[in-house]
Design an enzyme around this catalytic site. Structure first.
Site, PDB file in Angstrom:
ATOM      1  N   LYS A  68       0.914  -1.323   0.091  1.00  9.87           N
ATOM      2  CA  LYS A  68       0.242  -0.020  -0.120  1.00  9.87           C
ATOM      3  C   LYS A  68       0.826   1.316   0.073  1.00  9.87           C
ATOM      4  O   LYS A  68       0.484   2.295  -0.633  1.00  9.87           O
ATOM      5  CB  LYS A  68      -0.895  -0.035   1.120  1.00  9.87           C
ATOM      6  CG  LYS A  68      -2.058  -0.965   1.028  1.00  9.87           C
ATOM      7  CD  LYS A  68      -2.655  -1.623   2.186  1.00  9.87           C
ATOM      8  CE  LYS A  68      -3.682  -0.558   2.579  1.00  9.87           C
ATOM      9  NZ  LYS A  68      -4.587  -1.133   3.648  1.00  9.87           N
ATOM     10  N   GLU A 114      -0.436   8.268   7.694  1.00 12.31           N
ATOM     11  CA  GLU A 114      -1.393   9.102   7.081  1.00 12.31           C
ATOM     12  C   GLU A 114      -2.103  10.059   8.028  1.00 12.31           C
ATOM     13  O   GLU A 114      -2.213   9.412   9.206  1.00 12.31           O
ATOM     14  CB  GLU A 114      -2.567   8.505   6.156  1.00 12.31           C
ATOM     15  CG  GLU A 114      -2.093   7.656   5.094  1.00 12.31           C
ATOM     16  CD  GLU A 114      -3.453   6.962   4.440  1.00 12.31           C
ATOM     17  OE1 GLU A 114      -4.677   6.993   4.844  1.00 12.31           O
ATOM     18  OE2 GLU A 114      -3.116   6.463   3.428  1.00 12.31           O
ATOM     19  N   HIS A 154     -13.025  -0.430  11.495  1.00  7.00           N
ATOM     20  CA  HIS A 154     -12.824  -0.446   9.987  1.00  7.00           C
ATOM     21  C   HIS A 154     -13.172  -1.628   9.120  1.00  7.00           C
ATOM     22  O   HIS A 154     -12.460  -1.730   8.105  1.00  7.00           O
ATOM     23  CB  HIS A 154     -11.159  -0.207   9.904  1.00  7.00           C
ATOM     24  CG  HIS A 154     -10.542   0.742  10.778  1.00  7.00           C
ATOM     25  ND1 HIS A 154     -11.021   2.246  10.800  1.00  7.00           N
ATOM     26  CD2 HIS A 154      -9.673   0.647  11.929  1.00  7.00           C
ATOM     27  CE1 HIS A 154     -10.409   2.706  11.873  1.00  7.00           C
ATOM     28  NE2 HIS A 154      -9.648   1.997  12.464  1.00  7.00           N
ATOM     29  N   ARG A 205      -9.195  -8.006  -6.522  1.00  7.74           N
ATOM     30  CA  ARG A 205      -9.918  -9.036  -6.344  1.00  7.74           C
ATOM     31  C   ARG A 205     -11.430  -8.752  -6.417  1.00  7.74           C
ATOM     32  O   ARG A 205     -11.841  -7.640  -6.121  1.00  7.74           O
ATOM     33  CB  ARG A 205      -9.581  -9.635  -5.120  1.00  7.74           C
ATOM     34  CG  ARG A 205     -10.034  -8.805  -3.750  1.00  7.74           C
ATOM     35  CD  ARG A 205     -10.000  -9.522  -2.477  1.00  7.74           C
ATOM     36  NE  ARG A 205      -9.544  -8.776  -1.406  1.00  7.74           N
ATOM     37  CZ  ARG A 205     -10.568  -7.746  -0.850  1.00  7.74           C
ATOM     38  NH1 ARG A 205     -11.930  -7.570  -1.291  1.00  7.74           N
ATOM     39  NH2 ARG A 205     -10.319  -6.885   0.027  1.00  7.74           N
TER      40      ARG A 205
HETATM   41  P1  ADP Z   1      -7.594  -2.298   5.171  1.00 10.80           P
HETATM   42  O1  ADP Z   1      -6.863  -2.730   3.847  1.00 10.80           O
HETATM   43  O2  ADP Z   1      -7.251  -2.697   6.346  1.00 10.80           O
HETATM   44  O3  ADP Z   1      -9.103  -2.580   5.175  1.00 10.80           O
HETATM   45  P2  ADP Z   1      -7.940   0.489   4.312  1.00 10.80           P
HETATM   46  O4  ADP Z   1      -6.746   1.263   4.108  1.00 10.80           O
HETATM   47  O5  ADP Z   1      -8.770  -0.090   3.340  1.00 10.80           O
HETATM   48  O6  ADP Z   1      -7.517  -0.678   5.200  1.00 10.80           O
HETATM   49  O7  ADP Z   1      -8.907   1.244   5.603  1.00 10.80           O
HETATM   50  C1  ADP Z   1      -9.899   0.958   6.328  1.00 10.80           C
HETATM   51  C2  ADP Z   1     -10.909   1.598   6.970  1.00 10.80           C
HETATM   52  O8  ADP Z   1     -10.105   2.498   7.706  1.00 10.80           O
HETATM   53  C3  ADP Z   1     -11.299   2.914   5.753  1.00 10.80           C
HETATM   54  O9  ADP Z   1     -12.721   2.379   5.315  1.00 10.80           O
HETATM   55  C4  ADP Z   1     -11.802   3.915   6.830  1.00 10.80           C
HETATM   56  O10 ADP Z   1     -12.725   3.715   7.730  1.00 10.80           O
HETATM   57  C5  ADP Z   1     -10.565   3.785   7.873  1.00 10.80           C
HETATM   58  N1  ADP Z   1      -9.287   4.387   7.142  1.00 10.80           N
HETATM   59  C6  ADP Z   1      -8.163   4.022   6.573  1.00 10.80           C
HETATM   60  N2  ADP Z   1      -7.253   5.433   6.452  1.00 10.80           N
HETATM   61  C7  ADP Z   1      -7.828   6.267   7.126  1.00 10.80           C
HETATM   62  C8  ADP Z   1      -7.387   7.744   7.105  1.00 10.80           C
HETATM   63  N3  ADP Z   1      -6.417   8.343   6.597  1.00 10.80           N
HETATM   64  N4  ADP Z   1      -8.276   8.571   7.820  1.00 10.80           N
HETATM   65  C9  ADP Z   1      -9.538   8.146   8.566  1.00 10.80           C
HETATM   66  N5  ADP Z   1      -9.990   6.991   8.341  1.00 10.80           N
HETATM   67  C10 ADP Z   1      -9.230   5.903   7.658  1.00 10.80           C
END
Ligand code: ADP
Length: 464
Positions: free
Chosen positions: A116, A200, A235, A292
């Site tokens: 990522k 982030e 999440h 996927r």
């Molecule tokens: P994973 O691949 O572990 O599911 P993601 O990067 O897709 O992780 O993030 C999953 C969730 O975490 C997002 O849908 C959001 O709710 C939260 N999230 C991720 N990054 C941020 C961010 N920078 N700020 C706020 N919420 C975030």
């Protein structure tokens, strides 16, 4: 077209893929663990083969067993579904080296998007907005502190190879940073065998919006619109809807255009999903690309009429996409509730056991993708999601009402489920107004959610 496809998965998604194959006159091979020997995917496949005991690492993640099963049963291609080996580069490589076809993107695209922090870098190089943060992964705590001061607190630490919300840490103050950095590294190492971390800015109260992509090997890339997946717990997605009530036409078109650009940058083929986070002021940021089929692909199918799994199989068979962008029409509104075996009144503890008294709702535009039936045993070895209830309405309000009725009708005894939780969400005034963010559920669960429970208890009684 392939004559035989092996489905390297279990549960509802194995059945979903099997249906598409059989409709296309393709024979199927089911793999199963001893724990799943009575599962419907084993009975409904053309041929079934046991690949090991219940523990996932001994069966559904056992690459040599799965590839041997494909060779023994003369399957030409493997569909990985989601989870398990679906985003595993080494698996894709071995599948290809054994002369089989992986129904999904190339090893290269999976590798690029699976890391990522590297994907973030690619976006930065191509002027695609990402949440402010580090350029790649960070090793040095001094460097991390400087970046966090620069972007401002709160920040979110994430695992470079992460998924499923694991390895993530939200940090509100600098004094907690070092401790959380080390925690995040160690969790990430345990879960993914990779302790690289990136950071982030933590966006407060955002929406999670994602765009479905289809790409063939002839350079054709289209999008199938967006899904709003902001109803989450820890999440993890709980309920999804398409289209998103948050987007206006111009933002929708912009996200579609950017997603196609991202797919092209990754030289992507097959089905994929580009995830964005949308700030309260409407700014959007690339989050990640999932290489996927997604659990929630169903709601996109409901509003577009496109069978995403059939398209995946066609693309893997070197055929052109069946649709051009201008052929894609969006109709109505769809909602999906993930039905999990868990105790919502006891910290969402997974609930396992034998199911009984099952009643599945039906009717126009009501779909239940699942594998459950009376006597079916829900095993602690696997994911707690036991089914997906999906509806489509002419508009959002009709979809909400249809889902409420379907949830009232759905009955599953023998284990605890989150049906009442969905019922609470579908009756919540903020949800009905479309006024929610990724913090919605945590907020409701901690305070106002008492009303949720009251509403549920009034409806269901305290027994459940
Ligand atoms: P994973 O691949 O572990 O599911 P993601 O990067 O897709 O992780 O993030 C999953 C969730 O975490 C997002 O849908 C959001 O709710 C939260 N999230 C991720 N990054 C941020 C961010 N920078 N700020 C706020 N919420 C975030």
């Amino acid at each position: 077209m392939f004559k035989r496809v092996l489905i390297a998965n279990r549960g509802e998604i194995a059945l979903r893929i099997m249906r598409a194959c059989h409709e296309m006159d393709i024979e199927t091979v089911a793999i199963y663990s001893t724990e799943d020997r009575y599962s419907p995917h084993v009975k409904l496949a053309t041929e079934s083969i046991c690949i090991g005991p219940g523990k996932p690492s001994d069966s559904y993640l056992n690459i040599p067993s799965i590839i041997n099963a494909a060779i023994l049963t003369k399957a030409e291609a493997i569909h990985p579904g989601y989870g398990f080996l679906s985003e595993n580069e080494e698996f894709v490589d071995l599948v290809n080296r054994c002369g089989l076809i992986f129904i999904g993107p190339s090893k290269k695209s999976i590798g690029l998007m699976g890391n990522k922090s590297r994907a973030r870098q690619l976006m930065l190089e191509n002027d695609i907005p990402v949440v402010p943060g580090s350029e790649g992964s960070i090793e040095d705590i001094g460097e991390l502190k400087a970046i966090c001061r620069d972007v401002g607190y709160p920040v979110i630490l994430k695992a470079s190879s992460g998924g499923g919300g694991r390895g993530m840490r939200i940090v509100y103050r600098e004094e907690d940073l070092e401790r959380e950095f080390l925690n995040s590294k160690s969790e990430s190492n345990t879960c993914f065998g990779d302790d690289r971390i990136y950071v982030e800015k933590y966006i407060v109260n955002p929406r999670h919006i994602e765009v479905q992509i289809l790409a063939d090997s002839y350079g054709n890339v289209i999008h199938l619109g967006e899904r709003d997946c902001s109803i989450q717990r820890r999440h993890q997605k709980v309920l999804e809807e398409a289209p998103s009530p948050r987007l206006n036409r111009s933002l929708r078109e912009e996200l579609g255009r950017i997603s196609i650009k991202i797919a092209r940058l990754a030289e992507y083929t097959n089905a994929g999903t580009v995830e964005f986070i949308i700030d309260e002021d409407g700014s959007y940021y690339f989050l990640e690309m999932n290489t996927r089929l997604q659990v929630e692909h169903t709601i996109t199918e409901m509003v577009t009429g496109v069978d995403i799994v059939k398209e995946q199989i066609r693309i893997a068979n070197d055929m052109k996409l069946s649709y051009r962008q201008e052929d894609i029409c969006f109709e109505g509104h769809s909602i999906q509730c993930r039905i999990n075996g868990e105790d919502i009144f006891n910290n969402f503890l997974p609930s396992t056991g034998e199911l009984k008294n099952i009643h599945i709702p039906g009717g126009l535009n009501v779909r239940f993708d699942s594998y459950i039936g009376n006597g079916c045993y829900i095993s602690p070895y696997y994911d707690s999601m036991i089914g997906k209830l999906i509806v489509k309405g002419e508009n959002r309000l009709e979809a909400i009402k249809k889902m409420r009725v379907a949830l009232e009708e759905l009955s599953i005894d023998g284990i605890d489920t989150n049906i009442e939780l969905h019922y609470g969400i579908l009756h919540d005034f903020d949800f009905v107004k479309g006024n929610y963010s990724t913090s919605f559920l945590e907020q409701k669960l901690s305070g106002e959610f008492k009303d949720f429970y009251l509403e549920m208890e009034n409806h269901y009684g305290t027994e459940s």
